[in-house]
Design a protein around this motif. Structure first.
Motif, PDB file in Angstrom:
ATOM      1  N   GLN A   1      -6.186 -55.515 -91.853  1.00 59.78           N
ATOM      2  CA  GLN A   1      -6.559 -53.964 -91.379  1.00 59.78           C
ATOM      3  C   GLN A   1      -6.901 -53.965 -93.318  1.00 59.78           C
ATOM      4  O   GLN A   1      -6.109 -54.053 -94.289  1.00 59.78           O
ATOM      5  CB  GLN A   1      -5.313 -52.902 -91.942  1.00 59.78           C
ATOM      6  N   GLN A   2      -7.964 -53.332 -93.429  1.00 64.01           N
ATOM      7  CA  GLN A   2      -8.378 -53.186 -95.131  1.00 64.01           C
ATOM      8  C   GLN A   2      -8.862 -54.699 -95.404  1.00 64.01           C
ATOM      9  O   GLN A   2      -9.193 -54.983 -96.812  1.00 64.01           O
ATOM     10  CB  GLN A   2      -7.606 -52.664 -96.208  1.00 64.01           C
TER      11      GLN A   2
ATOM     12  N   THR B   1       3.343 -52.192 -97.526  1.00 66.54           N
ATOM     13  CA  THR B   1       4.706 -51.760 -97.058  1.00 66.54           C
ATOM     14  C   THR B   1       3.832 -52.058 -95.624  1.00 66.54           C
ATOM     15  O   THR B   1       4.796 -52.846 -94.950  1.00 66.54           O
ATOM     16  CB  THR B   1       3.375 -49.945 -97.139  1.00 66.54           C
ATOM     17  N   ARG B   2       2.877 -52.604 -95.504  1.00 62.30           N
ATOM     18  CA  ARG B   2       2.746 -53.560 -94.401  1.00 62.30           C
ATOM     19  C   ARG B   2       3.095 -54.632 -94.362  1.00 62.30           C
ATOM     20  O   ARG B   2       3.633 -54.880 -92.806  1.00 62.30           O
ATOM     21  CB  ARG B   2       0.885 -54.055 -94.333  1.00 62.30           C
ATOM     22  N   ALA B   3       3.713 -54.986 -95.372  1.00 66.45           N
ATOM     23  CA  ALA B   3       4.623 -56.683 -95.438  1.00 66.45           C
ATOM     24  C   ALA B   3       5.689 -56.387 -95.302  1.00 66.45           C
ATOM     25  O   ALA B   3       6.991 -56.889 -93.790  1.00 66.45           O
ATOM     26  CB  ALA B   3       4.466 -57.397 -96.416  1.00 66.45           C
TER      27      ALA B   3
ATOM     28  N   LEU C   1       7.144 -49.541 -82.961  1.00 69.63           N
ATOM     29  CA  LEU C   1       7.184 -50.619 -84.502  1.00 69.63           C
ATOM     30  C   LEU C   1       6.626 -49.842 -85.192  1.00 69.63           C
ATOM     31  O   LEU C   1       5.112 -49.284 -85.910  1.00 69.63           O
ATOM     32  CB  LEU C   1       6.531 -52.268 -83.462  1.00 69.63           C
ATOM     33  N   PRO C   2       7.625 -50.238 -86.504  1.00 71.76           N
ATOM     34  CA  PRO C   2       6.864 -49.683 -87.875  1.00 71.76           C
ATOM     35  C   PRO C   2       5.930 -50.061 -87.872  1.00 71.76           C
ATOM     36  O   PRO C   2       5.787 -51.390 -88.120  1.00 71.76           O
ATOM     37  CB  PRO C   2       8.252 -50.117 -88.839  1.00 71.76           C
ATOM     38  N   GLY C   3       5.063 -49.414 -88.987  1.00 76.02           N
ATOM     39  CA  GLY C   3       3.450 -49.889 -89.387  1.00 76.02           C
ATOM     40  C   GLY C   3       2.296 -50.414 -88.077  1.00 76.02           C
ATOM     41  O   GLY C   3       1.711 -50.859 -88.341  1.00 76.02           O
ATOM     42  N   VAL C   4       3.310 -49.989 -86.542  1.00 76.15           N
ATOM     43  CA  VAL C   4       1.696 -50.041 -85.762  1.00 76.15           C
ATOM     44  C   VAL C   4       1.642 -48.774 -85.123  1.00 76.15           C
ATOM     45  O   VAL C   4       2.250 -47.445 -84.960  1.00 76.15           O
ATOM     46  CB  VAL C   4       2.936 -51.379 -84.815  1.00 76.15           C
TER      47      VAL C   4
END
Ligand code: SF4
Length: 392
Positions: free
Chosen positions: A58-59, A101-103, A131-134
């Protein structure tokens, strides 16, 4: 750019015929089988490995992600190891990729998988989506790539390919248009799922179809100058036929960039340098950096920090630091979202009492600093220190 009213397929009429869908899917699967790049995460069906690659991508460009993914998979090869890792280890492995935040979400999700799924990666789209971040894209990517389920995906590459294949002239950021693109993506992956057996070739068709859309967008159907002459679906591409592939997708002009100026200090005291950790609620939380502050936006404030006296005043007023002996170290420019940031780093010496120094942050040698996870810009300052004469 054209408006949505001047031609092309409107959202309400964009559904492909069954035969067009089958032609597109067959051509894309055949092309992917011979032309896909050999990427390390494509050699596995392990949902954990695929999840890590999707979040990293992502990005971020593929060539940047490859060494990060390899390092990560060596250090944290499964959900269990990620869930149990020290947060600083996770940030260090992510250092330089940005959007930290992704990590943090990866580790939270691994801990959740450990407690709620007994350490086993969830296998359904709905469970992955919790899931968080998904989000919808990542859940679709993992469901289809790891588990070969007919879940659609829609990222920037796929939006470009689909708006061109169906000559969709309306802005894909509009809700109704975006939903129609999801519907088209779903129809394509479901067509792959339902292909007659003689076309199936025992391949994971949903996985390959989704990856072929992403791959076509990355290699052939590029934002500028798409390589239509090499495209496996050229004969069925409505925008190519109409001669307006390069005009799509119809995205609004980007928000105007805002200039910002930040001054950082590399402060030496007794052979050590001062660093601080970013607070929990801040952007890039828990990463390390040299003391710094933004110069105000009004012109008077911008000139305020330009002389040595004013640098001392700036450090005292903005950071509470008593400094002297300023020397310019490096100036760099970088972008975060719509901000164009100029970061000026200066060397300086601590002039306060040693007791006060203890409360200013952590004082470490250059070697010790290398073990910490820094923000990208401050990692560059640290690297620059190595190429200049440093006494500590
Ligand atoms: S023909 Fe051109 S515009 Fe159409 S999908 Fe292929 S590369 Fe993209």
């Amino acid at each position: 750019m054209r408006s949505g009213k001047t031609g092309g397929v409107t959202p309400a009429t964009a559904s492909p015929s069954k035969s067009k869908s089958q032609r597109l899917v067959s051509a894309l699967l055949a092309w992917f089988a011979t032309s896909a790049r050999d990427l390390p995460w494509r050699r596995t069906r392990d949902p954990y490995a695929i999840w890590i690659s999707e979040i990293m991508l992502q990005q971020t460009q593929v060539k940047t992600v490859i060494p990060y993914w390899n390092r990560w998979m060596t250090a944290l090869p499964n959900v269990k190891s990620l869930a149990a890792a020290a947060p600083q280890t996770v940030l260090k492995l992510w250092e330089g990729l940005g959007y930290y935040t992704r990590a943090r979400n990866l580790q939270r999700a691994a801990q959740l998988i450990t407690t709620q799924h007994n350490g086993r990666f969830p296998e359904t789209f709905d469970a992955i989506l919790t899931l968080p971040g998904v989000g919808r894209y990542t859940a679709g990517a993992i469901s289809s790539i790891a588990f070969n389920q007919p879940a659609p995906i829609l990222d920037g590459n796929v939006i470009r390919v689909i708006t061109r294949l169906f000559d969709i002239a309306a802005n894909p950021k509009k809700k109704a248009v975006n939903e129609q693109l999801w519907t088209l993506a779903r129809e394509l992956v479901e067509t792959a799922h339902n292909l007659p057996e003689q076309c199936a070739d025992n391949l994971p068709r949903c996985s390959h179809l989704n990856q072929s859309l992403m791959e076509l967008g990355a290699l052939i159907c590029t934002p500028q100058n798409p390589h239509c002459g090499e495209c496996p679906v050229q004969l069925d591409c409505a925008a190519h036929r109409a001669g307006r592939a390069a005009e799509l997708p119809n995205l609004r002009p980007r928000t105007k960039a805002t200039a910002r100026r930040v001054i950082a200090f590399v402060i030496e005291h007794n052979g050590r340098l001062l660093v601080r950790q970013r607070p929990t609620a801040a952007v890039n939380a828990h990463l390390w950096e040299f003391p710094n502050a933004e110069v105000g936006h009004n012109p008077a404030a911008i000139t305020h920090a330009d002389s040595r006296d004013s640098l001392a005043q700036f450090a005292r007023e903005q950071l509470g630091l008593p400094l002297t002996n300023f020397a310019p170290l490096i100036t760099m420019r970088h972008s975060i979202t719509r901000y164009r940031i100029t970061l000026e780093a200066h060397r300086a010496r601590w002039t306060g009492k040693s007791n006060a120094a203890k409360n200013a942050g952590r004082w470490l040698t250059v070697e010790e600093l290398h073990a910490l996870a820094f923000t990208s810009a401050h990692r560059k300052i640290l690297k620059h220190l190595q190429t200049t004469a440093v006494t500590c």
